[in-house]
Design a protein around this motif. Structure first.
Motif, PDB file in Angstrom:
ATOM      1  N   ASP A  99       1.805  -7.971  -6.617  1.00 17.48           N
ATOM      2  CA  ASP A  99       2.237  -6.961  -7.578  1.00 17.48           C
ATOM      3  C   ASP A  99       3.584  -6.337  -7.231  1.00 17.48           C
ATOM      4  N   TRP A 121      -2.514 -12.256  -2.406  1.00 18.37           N
ATOM      5  CA  TRP A 121      -3.496 -11.312  -2.941  1.00 18.37           C
ATOM      6  C   TRP A 121      -3.053  -9.870  -2.698  1.00 18.37           C
ATOM      7  N   PHE A 122      -2.272  -9.663  -1.648  1.00 17.80           N
ATOM      8  CA  PHE A 122      -1.829  -8.319  -1.284  1.00 17.80           C
ATOM      9  C   PHE A 122      -0.440  -8.005  -1.836  1.00 17.80           C
ATOM     10  N   ARG A 156      -1.497  -0.925  -3.610  1.00 16.69           N
ATOM     11  CA  ARG A 156      -2.830  -1.048  -3.029  1.00 16.69           C
ATOM     12  C   ARG A 156      -3.083   0.067  -2.016  1.00 16.69           C
ATOM     13  N   THR A 167       0.836  -1.184   0.000  1.00 20.10           N
ATOM     14  CA  THR A 167       0.000   0.000   0.000  1.00 20.10           C
ATOM     15  C   THR A 167       0.874   1.238   0.000  1.00 20.10           C
ATOM     16  N   TRP A 225      -5.546  -6.774   5.404  1.00 24.03           N
ATOM     17  CA  TRP A 225      -4.424  -7.693   5.623  1.00 24.03           C
ATOM     18  C   TRP A 225      -4.004  -7.697   7.092  1.00 24.03           C
ATOM     19  N   ASP A 256      -7.064  -2.058   1.857  1.00 25.46           N
ATOM     20  CA  ASP A 256      -6.468  -3.381   1.719  1.00 25.46           C
ATOM     21  C   ASP A 256      -5.433  -3.632   2.814  1.00 25.46           C
TER      22      ASP A 256
END
Length: 351
Positions: free
Chosen positions: A282, A278-279, A55, A21, A63, A59
């Motif tokens: 990327d 999922w977090f 993100r 993030t 998490w 998010d």
């Protein structure tokens, strides 16, 4: 949410250590870097062309409150080493996390040096070392240069840079914008910057700034206002490809390397801080993706780093070792070619 949990969450978000993030709020002004728009800069923020953005805070909350974090052991024993003053060929020694000593062709280089107890802007919260550094600070050989990949707190530690300036006066080589952060903390430090595709001469070596897929932040209002970068170091003893942090990004950090640089003797690649996928997917590759990148780059040998020192994400401390071993086996690659070094381990890279 109790006060202790809130402080831990703020530390995780503000440090940006291994999260994907970017910020709690966005500022329209970039105080780190001012320049014209470019292929990876929109005039305010840097970005990954064709890649994924970091993100958001929602998010991060999802998490951090998910409760799937493995428990790491505390106070893991290691045996620090005392390196040689200089090395004619190529030896890589793990200090911890993303801090490695590269001794090559008479040069002594440090990557993302962190000797502090925490990777955090706070002394009382944030990720704490599970191991001591693999080289005691006072046992460092003379450091010629620091390769600083980006500004997250587990990579850019101003306390350590102050110590290095006082005892070694190294040149810091870092992508655009990070020089402002370094000079704010250590005004007299020598710093040279570059964008992806730029090169810098360093004694008998050439340092190339290369793309990787990541982001940057020091706090809550500066997301991606300083650039992140990989490096290729071209030396008389061979080429070294170093990445501090990256997402796999369809292999784009690796695919161009063979044609542009030719044979790479050693790659230094992150293999940890990758769960939950999922977090993290990327912005942080997992061990299987690191092996894919190793193959795409054509490197002969690889060092795995970014595991086992600071607990930044959900996976167990030794999970990257098992996952890397499985990935190498599945590709038929000799495990001796890709070694995840622990703090205090040194590897004389085969010619």
């Amino acid at each position: 949410m109790n006060r202790r949990r809130l402080l831990a969450l703020l530390a995780a978000g503000a440090t940006a250590t291994a999260t994907a993030t970017g910020a709690f709020a966005l500022s329209p002004r970039n105080r780190y870097y001012s320049g014209p728009p470019a292929h990876n800069f929109d005039g305010t923020r840097f970005f990954n062309p064709g890649g994924a953005a970091p993100r958001g805070f929602g998010d991060l909350l999802k998490w951090q409150t998910g409760g799937n974090r493995a428990t790491w052991p505390e106070g893991i024993a290691i045996r620090p080493v005392k390196p040689a003053p200089r090395v004619d060929d190529l030896t890589i020694t793990m200090v911890g996390h993303a801090t490695l000593l590269i001794q090559v062709a008479g040069l002594n280089l440090l990557t993302d040096p962190v000797w502090s107890l925490r990777a955090s802007p706070f002394s009382f919260a944030g990720p704490r070392r599970a191991t001591a550094p693999g080289i005691r600070f006072e046992h460092l050989p003379k450091i010629d240069a620091v390769l600083l990949t980006h500004n997250h707190y587990d990579h850019l530690d101003t306390g350590t840079l102050q110590r290095l300036h006082g005892t070694h006066d190294p040149l810091v080589i870092t992508p655009l914008g990070n020089d402002t952060i370094v000079r704010d903390a250590v005004p007299q430090m020598r710093v040279q910057t570059g964008n992806w595709g730029d090169t810098l001469a360093l004694a008998n070596a050439t340092v190339h700034f290369e793309p990787c897929h990541h982001w940057s932040a020091r706090g809550t209002r500066d997301r991606s206002m300083a650039l992140w970068s990989a490096f290729v170091i071209d030396t008389p003893a061979g080429r070294i490809h170093h990445i501090g942090d990256t997402g796999f990004d369809q292999g784009r950090p690796y695919r161009h390397l063979p044609d542009k640089h030719g044979p790479i003797r050693a790659a230094i690649l992150p293999v940890g801080a990758y769960e939950p996928r999922w977090f993290m997917r990327d912005q942080h590759q997992n061990p299987a993706e690191a092996v894919e990148g190793f193959l795409l780059s054509g490197a002969r040998h690889a060092v795995g780093h970014h595991w086992g020192t600071f607990q930044l994400t959900d996976e167990a401390r030794d999970a990257p070792l098992t996952a890397l071993s499985d990935a190498l086996r599945s590709k038929g690659i000799d495990a001796a070619r890709f070694r995840p070094l622990a703090p205090g381990e040194a590897w004389e890279i085969p010619a």
